[in-house]
Design an enzyme around this catalytic site. Structure first.
Site, PDB file in Angstrom:
ATOM      1  N   HIS A 128      25.672  39.193  28.590  1.00  0.00           N
ATOM      2  CA  HIS A 128      25.856  40.338  28.696  1.00  0.00           C
ATOM      3  C   HIS A 128      27.737  40.765  29.600  1.00  0.00           C
ATOM      4  CE1 HIS A 128      22.379  42.801  26.314  1.00  0.00           C
ATOM      5  NE2 HIS A 128      23.887  42.416  25.878  1.00  0.00           N
ATOM      6  N   ASP A 142      10.973  74.339  39.455  1.00  0.00           N
ATOM      7  CA  ASP A 142       9.392  74.168  38.846  1.00  0.00           C
ATOM      8  C   ASP A 142       9.258  74.071  40.372  1.00  0.00           C
ATOM      9  OD1 ASP A 142      10.582  72.078  37.258  1.00  0.00           O
ATOM     10  OD2 ASP A 142      10.552  70.436  38.486  1.00  0.00           O
ATOM     11  N   ASN A 195       8.987  56.398  45.081  1.00  0.00           N
ATOM     12  CA  ASN A 195       7.428  56.398  44.710  1.00  0.00           C
ATOM     13  C   ASN A 195       7.270  55.444  44.441  1.00  0.00           C
ATOM     14  OD1 ASN A 195       7.537  59.530  46.035  1.00  0.00           O
ATOM     15  ND2 ASN A 195       8.438  60.263  43.681  1.00  0.00           N
ATOM     16  N   GLY A 201      20.032  68.945  40.363  1.00  0.00           N
ATOM     17  CA  GLY A 201      19.906  68.775  39.413  1.00  0.00           C
ATOM     18  C   GLY A 201      18.770  70.522  39.278  1.00  0.00           C
ATOM     19  N   ASP A 202      17.534  70.422  40.144  1.00  0.00           N
ATOM     20  CA  ASP A 202      17.156  71.505  39.570  1.00  0.00           C
ATOM     21  C   ASP A 202      16.710  71.810  41.182  1.00  0.00           C
ATOM     22  OD1 ASP A 202      15.789  69.984  40.456  1.00  0.00           O
ATOM     23  OD2 ASP A 202      14.381  69.672  38.899  1.00  0.00           O
ATOM     24  N   LEU A 203      15.342  73.076  40.786  1.00  0.00           N
ATOM     25  CA  LEU A 203      14.612  73.239  41.934  1.00  0.00           C
ATOM     26  C   LEU A 203      13.469  73.019  42.168  1.00  0.00           C
ATOM     27  CD1 LEU A 203      17.303  74.865  42.201  1.00  0.00           C
ATOM     28  CD2 LEU A 203      15.510  77.011  43.359  1.00  0.00           C
ATOM     29  N   ASP A 204      12.756  71.908  42.831  1.00  0.00           N
ATOM     30  CA  ASP A 204      12.004  71.820  43.096  1.00  0.00           C
ATOM     31  C   ASP A 204      11.023  72.212  44.199  1.00  0.00           C
ATOM     32  OD1 ASP A 204      11.979  69.710  40.868  1.00  0.00           O
ATOM     33  OD2 ASP A 204      13.052  68.608  42.109  1.00  0.00           O
ATOM     34  N   ARG A 215      15.595  68.631  49.359  1.00  0.00           N
ATOM     35  CA  ARG A 215      14.657  67.481  50.434  1.00  0.00           C
ATOM     36  C   ARG A 215      16.071  66.198  51.098  1.00  0.00           C
ATOM     37  NH1 ARG A 215       9.595  65.737  52.119  1.00  0.00           N
ATOM     38  NH2 ARG A 215       9.114  66.686  54.303  1.00  0.00           N
ATOM     39  N   ARG A 216      16.463  65.575  50.512  1.00  0.00           N
ATOM     40  CA  ARG A 216      17.151  64.887  50.426  1.00  0.00           C
ATOM     41  C   ARG A 216      18.036  64.476  50.852  1.00  0.00           C
ATOM     42  NH1 ARG A 216      14.869  62.622  45.863  1.00  0.00           N
ATOM     43  NH2 ARG A 216      17.223  62.122  44.656  1.00  0.00           N
TER      44      ARG A 216
END
Length: 543
Positions: free
Chosen positions: A274, A458, A481, A390-393, A383-384
């Site tokens: 590729h 979330d 992780n 993209g969203d709330l954790d 937090r990072r």
DNA sequence: CGGCTGTACTG
DNA sequence: CAGTAC
DNA sequence: GCCG
DNA sequence: CTATG
DNA sequence: CATAG
């Protein structure tokens, strides 16, 4: 009379959107009509107004290139025009980053027409990879002069005045596999903060921090393959491309032949082929094929709906559906999928950091209101330290170790009453009464006070004794992780978001034997230390 | 050839 | 259990 | 798709 | 029908 | 959801 406004996916014009107050004039020449429609919609949605003529009040003019621009607007007007004249790419990048980006990199110059003008600027394609968490465009230009731009990294680390931030240069660490995993180094990470990376710096003395995004031609194509294969359900294959991108990005030279990458980790026969094709032809026939294949395109599109994965997307395609509007009439959709479909555009829109911050505060207040002392933080990319999310954790616990029980349902009810939570996706809640210590989960959509734009949120409630694990997990990123779990595994443990357990490997212990309780740790750092993993502040976890 | 993180909810 | 999401 |  | 996978 | 009880 079933009023059919079917094509009305216009979420809601937002007077506070990122384009609020600007007025645009679009040079339509050379733009694919479909894209133009999308852009217009987005502009309006985010607060901009669109002008039909290049009038005085226009603040931004957009064109694909100088030629198209001059073909539609006469040069004289342009020389008198005072506002920004930009490439459409500015729009794309602003939308994907969730905020207006600096106009500087996208300016079209009138005077430099004889020279080659925009060949260089056109390369900033930067598709939005929703690979896993967030890839930030972050044009590194961290020279001494100005850091007036981008981030205001005032996260919670104003406290490191005493202990100088030693790390910070870890952005481009070295090859893929120097995991710190000497078995007996559990304490070492304490004694020598960043110690083992000093060597790295010695080896790369002349590269302070600049990942020259070379070989972008290759990584960009591979990035698209990741999404396509994932949409098709070929996760393993997708993951291979995912892993090879950071390897290629670290190369200090531009690849001109497949031989130069032979032998690198993650690069086998196919990858070589590729890469060879890309460097010689400039494109990859396999990708071209995918991108023109209606089936692949449709399945990819359907797969972007929350709750629809490869299998469902394929079924829908085989049932004859081709557009999102068609799907609305399918009655086999689950509740979550309907919600995902209805708010398709809203959910894909990124959230400016400031809004997340405001909503975090709102949640903390509401939580304190019904359960004093409750601990609520927004994890994830927020937090990072990312400038958009993209969203709330949201990760929740309570210091007393028990009154978290039954909190979630009360919290959700409260948030619905105040019209913050608007739609449910998933709502599980075991620990209603005093059953035991499990993790309560809520996934849904919320809105910023006074607005209608739906945001993904979330909520996770953890008992205090395993809170550290939940916080680590939901702060991420996923690469970190995976490394932590791998490391835990190599030391005979199993790590997940609910704890760290002695490995219950094969022998006899049925899978049901999960009775073993987690090792106890009160903070993230204790977990890192125990595993012998160097400490990373949240904002350093963007691997 | 099998692993590639590991867990939990929905239907 | 398959599918999906994190 | 790559690796052991 | 519920429980289970 | 499909299947077992």
């Amino acid at each position: 009379m079933a009023p059919k406004k079917s094509k009305n996916r216009t979420p809601s014009p937002d007077p506070n959107g990122i384009f609020s107050g600007i007025s645009v004039y679009l040079v339509e020449k050379g733009v694919q009509n479909r894209r133009l429609q999308v852009w217009k919609q987005k502009l309006v949605q985010m607060g901009a107004t669109i002008e039909e003529r290049l009038s005085k009040k226009v603040s931004h003019v957009f064109a694909v290139d100088l030629n198209s621009l001059l073909q539609q607007v006469d040069r004289e007007r342009l020389t008198r025009y005072k506002g920004f004249i930009l490439l459409y790419q500015w729009l794309v990048d602003s939308l994907s980053s969730g905020e207006k980006v600096s106009e500087d990199l996208y300016l079209l110059n009138l005077d430099s027409e004889e020279d080659n003008i925009a060949d260089k600027s056109l390369d900033w394609k930067q598709e939005n990879e929703n690979v896993s968490s967030d890839c930030e465009p972050l044009h590194h230009k961290r020279i001494k002069s100005s850091h007036e731009d981008v981030e205001s990294f005032k996260v919670e680390s104003k406290r490191d005045a005493d202990n100088n931030a030693v790390s910070e240069t870890l952005n481009s660490s070295i090859s893929s596999d120097n995991l710190p995993d000497s078995p007996s180094t559990a304490s070492m990470s304490l004694d020598t903060p960043g110690g083992q990376f000093k060597d790295v710096n010695v080896l790369q003395p002349s590269l302070p921090y600049s990942p020259p995004d070379l070989n972008k031609n290759i990584t960009e194509i591979f990035g698209k393959l990741i999404n396509i294969y994932r949409a098709l359900g070929e996760d393993r294959r997708s993951f291979s491309y995912y892993k090879v991108i950071p390897v290629i990005e670290k190369l200090p030279f531009k690849i001109e032949s497949a031989d130069q990458v032979k032998g690198l980790p993650g690069i086998g026969k196919s990858m070589q082929d590729h890469i060879q094709e890309i460097v010689t032809n400039g494109n990859l026939s396999k990708l071209e094929h995918f991108e023109t294949d209606e089936k692949v395109r449709t399945i990819s599109l359907f797969g972007e709906v929350w709750g629809i994965g490869p299998a469902t997307a394929q079924k829908l395609y085989e049932k004859g559906y081709r557009t999102l509007d068609d799907l609305k009439s399918e009655d086999s959709l689950t509740h979550s999928q309907r919600v995902g479909l209805k708010y398709f555009d809203d959910i894909k829109t990124r959230i400016p950091r400031q809004e997340v911050q405001d909503m975090e505060l709102l949640l903390q207040k509401a939580g304190e209101d019904i359960l004093p002392g409750v601990d609520i933080v927004c994890g994830g990319s927020f937090r990072r330290g990312k400038s958009s999310c993209g969203d709330l954790d949201i990760v929740i616990t309570h210091p007393d170790g028990k009154s978290h029980k039954g909190f979630l349902s009360r919290f959700v009810k409260r948030l619905k009453d105040m019209n913050f939570l608007r739609e449910d996706l998933i709502f599980s809640t075991h620990s209603e009464e005093d059953s035991d210590s499990c993790v309560d989960t809520y996934f849904g959509l919320c809105t910023y006070p006074g607005r209608e734009l739906r945001r993904r949120i979330d909520l996770k409630v953890y008992p205090r004794d395993i809170y550290a694990f939940g916080l680590i997990h939901w702060t991420g990123n996923d690469v970190l992780n995976r490394r932590l779990r791998l490391l835990a595994d190599s030391k005979g443990y199993r790590l997940d978001d609910t704890g760290l357990f002695p490995a219950t490997h094969g022998s006899g212990g049925k899978k049901g034997a999960k009775a073993s309780t987690s090792l106890k740790f009160g903070t993230e750092k204790e977990v890192f230390d125990f595993l012998g993993f160097p400490w990373f502040e949240p904002h350093e976890r963007n691997l």
